[in-house]
Design an enzyme around this catalytic site. Structure first.
Site, PDB file in Angstrom:
ATOM      1  N   ALA A  79       0.781   1.713   0.525  1.00 18.69           N
ATOM      2  CA  ALA A  79      -0.494   1.053   0.260  1.00 18.69           C
ATOM      3  C   ALA A  79      -1.228   1.694  -0.915  1.00 18.69           C
ATOM      4  O   ALA A  79      -1.933   1.019  -1.660  1.00 18.69           O
ATOM      5  CB  ALA A  79      -1.370   1.109   1.514  1.00 18.69           C
ATOM      6  N   GLU A  80      -1.046   3.005  -1.074  1.00 21.75           N
ATOM      7  CA  GLU A  80      -1.792   3.730  -2.093  1.00 21.75           C
ATOM      8  C   GLU A  80      -0.986   4.014  -3.350  1.00 21.75           C
ATOM      9  O   GLU A  80      -1.552   4.137  -4.433  1.00 21.75           O
ATOM     10  CB  GLU A  80      -2.304   5.071  -1.518  1.00 21.75           C
ATOM     11  N   ALA A  81       0.329   4.159  -3.215  1.00 23.45           N
ATOM     12  CA  ALA A  81       1.104   4.653  -4.352  1.00 23.45           C
ATOM     13  C   ALA A  81       2.537   4.144  -4.327  1.00 23.45           C
ATOM     14  O   ALA A  81       3.059   3.728  -3.286  1.00 23.45           O
ATOM     15  CB  ALA A  81       1.098   6.183  -4.355  1.00 23.45           C
TER      16      ALA A  81
ATOM     17  N   LEU B 112      11.680   4.722  -5.084  1.00 17.64           N
ATOM     18  CA  LEU B 112      12.026   5.418  -3.838  1.00 17.64           C
ATOM     19  C   LEU B 112      11.121   5.022  -2.682  1.00 17.64           C
ATOM     20  O   LEU B 112      11.510   5.124  -1.519  1.00 17.64           O
ATOM     21  CB  LEU B 112      11.968   6.933  -4.045  1.00 17.64           C
TER      22      LEU B 112
ATOM     23  N   LYS C 128       4.899   9.928  -8.798  1.00 19.22           N
ATOM     24  CA  LYS C 128       4.076   9.242  -7.813  1.00 19.22           C
ATOM     25  C   LYS C 128       2.869   8.662  -8.539  1.00 19.22           C
ATOM     26  O   LYS C 128       2.073   9.400  -9.129  1.00 19.22           O
ATOM     27  CB  LYS C 128       3.630  10.198  -6.705  1.00 19.22           C
TER      28      LYS C 128
ATOM     29  N   ASP D 165      -0.341  13.946   7.689  1.00 17.12           N
ATOM     30  CA  ASP D 165       0.610  12.894   8.063  1.00 17.12           C
ATOM     31  C   ASP D 165       1.957  13.531   8.411  1.00 17.12           C
ATOM     32  O   ASP D 165       2.986  13.207   7.812  1.00 17.12           O
ATOM     33  CB  ASP D 165       0.768  11.880   6.927  1.00 17.12           C
TER      34      ASP D 165
END
Length: 207
Positions: A11-13, A7, A28, A123
Site C-alpha cells: 500500500a505504501e511502497a 519484488l 524501496k 510488523d
C-alpha cells in the site's frame, strides 16, 4: 542504477531488485498518493523514507542484521539498499522440521537485540526475516518501527509476533516456546515486556 524485477508491491511502497555500483541491490520507493495534497504527500513520503533509513541504521548499531543502505533520495522517496540473499524464515519453518528449534532460538535472540536497543519493529512476522548464507537472521521492512520505544511498543511487537507465529505456524508450539525462552534469556527487560504482553492480550479479551 537500473530497476528490474518487482519484488513486492504494498500500500505504501514498491520494492524493485536492481544493481547499484555493480552490486546487487533493492530500491524501496514510496509511491505518491493521489488523494493527498501534493505538498503534504511529498512531505509525508520524504519524512517516512528518512525515518525508515534511520531505524534500519539504529538496528544495525544494536547488533541486528539489516540491509546495508547504499543511497537515500528524499525527493524521489527512495531507499537503495543491499539485496539480502537467503531464504525466508517462514519457508524454512514450514518445510524443515529439523531446523525449527535452532531458527526459533535465533529469532528470540535477534528480537532481544533489537529491543535492548529500544527499537520496535512494528510488523514482526517470519515473512519479514531472511536466514542469510552466513547463518544470521536479517530483519526486513522496519518501516512501521520506532526508536526510543517504550515498553508498551516492545510488548506490542512481541504480541504481534506471537499472533503471527500462531497463525502461520500453528503446529510449532514448541518452537514458539523456544523463541520466547531465547528472548527472555537475552532481553534485559524481558520480564517487563512479557508482563505488558499479558496486559495487551487481556485488553483484547475484554474489548
Amino acid at each position: 542504477m537500473q530497476n528490474n524485477e518487482i519484488l513486492g508491491c504494498g500500500a505504501e511502497a514498491t520494492v524493485y531488485r536492481t544493481t547499484y555500483l555493480g552490486r546487487e541491490a533493492v530500491v524501496k520507493t514510496r509511491v505518491p498518493k493521489g488523494y493527498r495534497h501534493p505538498e503534504l504527500d511529498q512531505r509525508l513520503r520524504s519524512s517516512r523514507t528518512k525515518s525508515e533509513a534511520r531505524i534500519i541504521m539504529e538496528a544495525r548499531k544494536a547488533g541486528v542484521r539489516t540491509p546495508v543502505i547504499y543511497d537515500i533520495d528524499t525527493k524521489k522517496c527512495d531507499i537503495t539498499m543491499e539485496f539480502i540473499a537467503g531464504r525466508k524464515v517462514k519457508d524454512i519453518l514450514d518445510s524443515e522440521p529439523s531446523m525449527v528449534n535452532d531458527i526459533c532460538a535465533m529469532i528470540g535472540e535477534t528480537i532481544a537485540k533489537l529491543h535492548n536497543g529500544r527499537i520496535a519493529h512494528g510488523d514482526l512476522t517470519t515473512s519479514n526475516m531472511i536466514l542469510t548464507p552466513d547463518n544470521e537472521i536479517c530483519l526486513l521492512d522496519i518501516s512501521l518501527g520506532n526508536t526510543l520505544a517504550e515498553i508498551e511498543e516492545l510488548g506490542v511487537d512481541v504480541h504481534l509476533l506471537q499472533r503471527a507465529f500462531t497463525s502461520a505456524h500453528s503446529s510449532l508450539e514448541d518452537g514458539m516456546n523456544v523463541m520466547m525462552d531465547s528472548y527472555k534469556k537475552n532481553m534485559k527487560e524481558s520480564a517487563n515486556v512479557i508482563k505488558r504482553v499479558e496486559d495487551i492480550r487481556n485488553r483484547g479479551r475484554y474489548t
